[in-house]
Design a protein around this motif. Sequence first.
Motif, PDB file in Angstrom:
ATOM      1  N   TYR A 136       0.793  -1.228   0.000  1.00 15.55           N
ATOM      2  CA  TYR A 136       0.000   0.000   0.000  1.00 15.55           C
ATOM      3  C   TYR A 136       0.829   1.284   0.000  1.00 15.55           C
ATOM      4  CZ  TYR A 136      -3.452  -3.501   1.267  1.00 15.55           C
ATOM      5  OH  TYR A 136      -4.244  -4.619   1.275  1.00 15.55           O
ATOM      6  N   LEU A 137       1.961   1.253   0.656  1.00 20.68           N
ATOM      7  CA  LEU A 137       2.770   2.469   0.738  1.00 20.68           C
ATOM      8  C   LEU A 137       3.493   2.736  -0.581  1.00 20.68           C
ATOM      9  CD1 LEU A 137       4.372   2.143   4.286  1.00 20.68           C
ATOM     10  CD2 LEU A 137       2.834   3.966   3.517  1.00 20.68           C
ATOM     11  N   PRO A 138       3.611   3.996  -0.970  1.00 17.16           N
ATOM     12  CA  PRO A 138       4.410   4.335  -2.159  1.00 17.16           C
ATOM     13  C   PRO A 138       5.898   4.221  -1.849  1.00 17.16           C
ATOM     14  CG  PRO A 138       3.628   6.335  -1.103  1.00 17.16           C
ATOM     15  CD  PRO A 138       2.989   5.191  -0.364  1.00 17.16           C
ATOM     16  N   ALA A 139       6.714   4.151  -2.887  1.00 20.19           N
ATOM     17  CA  ALA A 139       8.163   4.155  -2.702  1.00 20.19           C
ATOM     18  C   ALA A 139       8.566   5.384  -1.891  1.00 20.19           C
ATOM     19  CB  ALA A 139       8.864   4.151  -4.050  1.00 20.19           C
ATOM     20  N   SER A 140       9.406   5.174  -0.885  1.00 16.82           N
ATOM     21  CA  SER A 140       9.749   6.262   0.034  1.00 16.82           C
ATOM     22  C   SER A 140      10.819   7.164  -0.555  1.00 16.82           C
ATOM     23  CB  SER A 140      10.233   5.691   1.367  1.00 16.82           C
ATOM     24  OG  SER A 140      11.435   4.956   1.190  1.00 16.82           O
ATOM     25  N   SER A 141      10.843   8.389  -0.058  1.00 19.33           N
ATOM     26  CA  SER A 141      11.834   9.369  -0.481  1.00 19.33           C
ATOM     27  C   SER A 141      12.577   9.879   0.739  1.00 19.33           C
ATOM     28  CB  SER A 141      11.156  10.518  -1.226  1.00 19.33           C
ATOM     29  OG  SER A 141      10.250  11.183  -0.373  1.00 19.33           O
ATOM     30  N   TYR A 142      13.508  10.773   0.514  1.00 28.21           N
ATOM     31  CA  TYR A 142      14.209  11.400   1.632  1.00 28.21           C
ATOM     32  C   TYR A 142      14.656  12.795   1.218  1.00 28.21           C
ATOM     33  CZ  TYR A 142      18.459   9.906  -0.893  1.00 28.21           C
ATOM     34  OH  TYR A 142      19.441   9.706  -1.847  1.00 28.21           O
ATOM     35  N   SER A 143      14.943  13.598   2.214  1.00 27.44           N
ATOM     36  CA  SER A 143      15.491  14.937   1.999  1.00 27.44           C
ATOM     37  C   SER A 143      16.563  15.161   3.052  1.00 27.44           C
ATOM     38  CB  SER A 143      14.389  15.996   2.126  1.00 27.44           C
ATOM     39  OG  SER A 143      14.922  17.291   1.975  1.00 27.44           O
TER      40      SER A 143
END
Length: 528
Positions: free
Chosen positions: A298-305
């Motif tokens: 269910y979760l989208p591919a994660s990102s970071y900053s």
Amino acid sequence: MKKHFTLQLSPEEAYQPEVFKNTLLKKAGLPPESPHTFARQTRRSIDARGRNVKVNVEAELFINEEPGKLLDYHSDYKNVTHSDPILIVGAGPAGLFAALRAIELGVKPILIERGKDVRARRRDLAAINKEHIVNPDSNYCFGEGGAGTYSDGKLYTRSKKRGDIRRIMEILVAHGATEDILVDAHPHIGTNKLPVLVAELRESILSHGGEILFNTRVEDFILEGEEIKGVVTQDGEQIKGLGVVLATGHSARDIFELLHRRKVYIEAKPFALGVRIEHSQNLIDRIQYHCEIDRGPYLPASSYSLVHQTELQGKRRGVFSFCMCPGGFIVPAATAPGELVVNGMSPSRRDSRFANSGMVVSVELEDLPQFQKYGPLAAMHFQASVEKAAWEAGGKTQVAPAQRMVDFVNRKVSKSLLDTSYQPGLNSVDMNEVLPDFIANRMSLAFRAFGQKMKGYYTNEAQLIGVESRTSSPVRIPRDRESFEHPQIKRLYPCGEGAGYAGGIVSAAMDGERCAERLIAAYANQAR
């Protein structure tokens, strides 16, 4: 009846439509699958700070009532076939939205683009990836839609004072983007869907009397005293109009050189330069979502900053992630033979097994003493010198120099490199020999710090691929704060990323609209 809700849901509740609706009905005290009800989300953001990921949702529930439209935008396009023209140089987001706004205001846009239409452009992208052939007029930066067409299609911007963000989003939806971009806190479209959307924007321009000239490169300006009257193309054709919106993007070095040669005032501008960092998406997901195996369905591919301030030799400079592409690909973004540039893009589903991000260091003009002889083109020549060094280190093709992250910090050439999304291939080198010392040293400091902020980020299971050098324009074409007109040349309106006034699809689109509005307000009434 319409009810509003603010909820914190599990990923399954937020991203499964039927589960979401039943969750909302329960919250409203209604039985599951109640008839004559309609549920929708109006805002959605992921909160991954705790051990269990939550999704913050603002929602509406309609009971015995038809839901109003989420999309309020109604085009007011006039037929401008016989109207006085303005010239718009560059068919990226700034140019396209400037053209649409001109049509709304009753003025004919003539859009001049050095590259090809979005369909024909694909063949030149394939040639870069497979044959290492760079067409200077048609590549990942030049062509219909500009650099944004083959990117992640991120639509997040902090430029709220520059225009109506919602209006830009709704115009994109009206031309084919999904309504999800009106809901997600960090919306994106995806490189697989952007070409279709760009073609729809083109159709709106053409069907209402605007013109688009592809394969048409501007090689000179028609200057009379302190006014610009038009442009001259590579075929010697003169095209004139009420004024010129110059929206050529951050990589049009020939335009910067033309401006300098014609003694049109420009300035060197700080920018940022570094590399692309590539991890496996699964590793980033496990770090960001605190999961042991994978992120689930269910979760989208994660990102970071990430950002870290470094201080060396009394100079403080930021090192920061840029244009992070979850589930994406690294692509060759050179705009001329003899240089190597990389960039990132993602499809709409962000389903690649790789995650990549630009990792760049702020470059101030005082960092470039040996390039000051180039005057306002100093930062541009520095940028080009690093790209040439990367091209030579990769083997003088579009094969990119690369190094594992810990090996880079320890100044050790990697014995082997990881699998990569970068199609032309990689060559193992010491990236410390490719990057200028002041950039490489600051990146080494930052990588260790990032490993403390994101446990597992600093690893030899990640690699640097270079160079990421087109973060923003190294030149600023100045303009008046109120009128947006160039302070020296009347009727010239510097616009978008190439002029140094935008940084992404949405901010460039808003800037294009504003430039068109200012030009038309100043000069269209005079013509009438």
